[in-house]
Design a protein around this motif. Structure first.
Motif, PDB file in Angstrom:
ATOM      1  N   LYS A   1      -6.555   5.114  -3.757  1.00 10.09           N
ATOM      2  CA  LYS A   1      -7.010   3.919  -3.054  1.00 10.09           C
ATOM      3  C   LYS A   1      -8.177   3.269  -3.804  1.00 10.09           C
ATOM      4  O   LYS A   1      -8.980   3.945  -4.450  1.00 10.09           O
ATOM      5  CB  LYS A   1      -7.442   4.278  -1.633  1.00 10.09           C
TER       6      LYS A   1
ATOM      7  N   THR B   1       1.537  -4.675  -0.738  1.00 12.14           N
ATOM      8  CA  THR B   1       1.828  -4.431   0.679  1.00 12.14           C
ATOM      9  C   THR B   1       2.630  -5.556   1.301  1.00 12.14           C
ATOM     10  O   THR B   1       3.018  -5.481   2.465  1.00 12.14           O
ATOM     11  CB  THR B   1       0.530  -4.249   1.491  1.00 12.14           C
TER      12      THR B   1
ATOM     13  N   GLU C   1      -5.057  -4.026   8.475  1.00 11.13           N
ATOM     14  CA  GLU C   1      -4.337  -2.758   8.307  1.00 11.13           C
ATOM     15  C   GLU C   1      -3.790  -2.624   6.888  1.00 11.13           C
ATOM     16  O   GLU C   1      -3.762  -1.528   6.328  1.00 11.13           O
ATOM     17  CB  GLU C   1      -3.191  -2.665   9.322  1.00 11.13           C
ATOM     18  N   LYS C   2      -3.343  -3.729   6.304  1.00 10.95           N
ATOM     19  CA  LYS C   2      -2.884  -3.685   4.915  1.00 10.95           C
ATOM     20  C   LYS C   2      -4.022  -3.274   3.990  1.00 10.95           C
ATOM     21  O   LYS C   2      -3.845  -2.479   3.060  1.00 10.95           O
ATOM     22  CB  LYS C   2      -2.333  -5.048   4.496  1.00 10.95           C
TER      23      LYS C   2
ATOM     24  N   LYS D   1      -4.716   0.353   4.172  1.00  6.19           N
ATOM     25  CA  LYS D   1      -3.674   1.181   3.571  1.00  6.19           C
ATOM     26  C   LYS D   1      -3.906   1.395   2.076  1.00  6.19           C
ATOM     27  O   LYS D   1      -3.570   2.457   1.544  1.00  6.19           O
ATOM     28  CB  LYS D   1      -2.308   0.534   3.795  1.00  6.19           C
TER      29      LYS D   1
END
Length: 277
Positions: free
Chosen positions: A198, A216, A266-267, A270
């Motif tokens: 990440k 995404t 939320e993307k 992630k």
């Protein structure tokens, strides 16, 4: 039971008919706790793009009148909760609905009916079991080969001609070759599914963040909105944290960033993290 029989069951046996059809304010629709799970990114993106383009839902939700929620929530969604969740995140003012009066048993029957007619509206993200998928694929590919081999052995004891045996061997070799190609493609797919490190939002540059969001499925407006939210919380005197970014995604918040909704939030979660050096 075919589709006409299922529809007849709802209309005749359960005796429920819509009492109205039209648009209602999104804030009037309550979402049961059982439906408030995370929506998969793919599903959320699809719904978000459609709502942004058309400003409302093309397929009406099914709701029932209720008095078990807050005073302003006059309806409970029976089918289409995922649409309602994303619409609330995007501040979509109104949604098209069919309004029914129904009890819990009838609500379950309607959900089953709609899942069979339109597909499941479940918003739960299913885990990927790579080991099981690989085993299933290999088993399906190897099974016909094993069958051919068994037939070959049986035919050998029955004095099958040499030409027949050669043809059978050619067929088996061809299937083995196809299997090897399938395994190679599978290996590439598994490599793509391997989790990637990440990004650290405290140190990542804008280009890396854009590229990560692009993977995404985030569109240009979403990527730009995410960057604006990050720039705001990176200012002197501000603190970049997931809690603060969530504030920027919340409708009505004083820190709301235009076009930065929960789906984009939320993307971002992630593909990135916030980690001090």
């Amino acid at each position: 039971m075919d589709s006409s029989e299922r529809r007849a069951r709802i209309r005749a046996n359960l005796g429920i008919e819509p009492i109205s059809h039209g648009q209602v304010y999104t804030f009037q629709i309550a979402i049961p706790e059982s439906e408030k799970e995370n929506i998969s990114l793919e599903r959320s993106q699809l719904i978000e793009d459609t709502l942004i383009q058309h400003k409302s839902n093309l397929i009406p939700l099914i709701v029932r009148r209720t008095d078990k929620y807050s005073e302003e929530e006059e309806y409970e969604v029976i089918y289409g909760a995922d649409w309602c969740i994303v619409a609330k995140q995007l501040d979509i003012e109104k949604l098209w609905v069919w309004v029914f009066d129904m009890n819990d048993e009838q609500a379950v029957a309607v959900q089953e009916e709609m899942q069979q007619l339109l597909g499941s509206s479940s918003n739960r993200e299913k885990p990927i079991n790579q080991e099981t998928d690989v085993a299933t694929l290999l088993e399906s590919k190897l099974k016909p080969i094993y069958t051919k081999l068994n037939q070959l052995l049986s035919d050998t004891t029955a004095n099958v001609s040499k030409s027949d045996l050669e043809q059978k061997i050619i067929t088996i070799e061809s299937q083995v070759k196809n299997l090897s190609f399938a395994i190679e493609r599978l290996a590439v797919s598994l490599q793509e599914l391997m989790p990637r490190p990440k990004l650290n939002l405290l140190t990542a540059n804008e280009e890396d963040i854009k590229n990560a969001l692009d993977e995404t499925g985030a569109n240009k407006n979403q990527r730009n909105a995410a960057l604006k939210a990050l720039q705001y919380w990176k200012q002197p005197g501000k603190t970049l944290s997931w809690e603060n970014l969530r504030e920027s995604a919340a409708s009505g918040s004083e820190y709301k960033i235009k076009n930065f909704a929960y789906g984009t939030y939320e993307k971002l979660r992630k593909v990135s993290e916030i980690r001090s050096k």
